[in-house]
Scaffold this active site. Structure first.
Site: not given
Length: 81
Positions: A15-17, A42
């Site tokens: 997931f981000c980042p 994501d």
């Protein structure tokens, strides 16, 4: 798409980042003209990779989604970043 993929990054489940950080590190190590394929799950990577390419002057060749997996082809177009 007839572009040759030089390297594949598997960011599925991240997931981000993390996916954009992985992409940034990979692009730095590539030669201009080489293509990286990124696989991700994501949904925010759609937005993040577009912004990444615009901001760092790289070329988003394609993006698609199949069975929940996003696939991006990005060509290194400059040494920016």
């Amino acid at each position: 798409m007839t572009d040759i993929v030089n390297v594949t990054l598997d960011a599925r489940g991240l997931f981000c980042p993390e996916p954009v950080m992985m992409l940034h590190n990979q692009i730095r190590d590539m030669q201009i003209g080489e293509v990286v394929e990124v696989l991700a799950t994501d949904p925010s990577t759609k937005r993040d990779f577009l912004k990444f390419c615009n901001f760092l002057d790289q070329e988003l060749l394609s993006s698609d989604e199949q069975d929940g997996v996003l696939r991006f082809l990005i060509r290194k177009a400059s040494e920016a970043g």
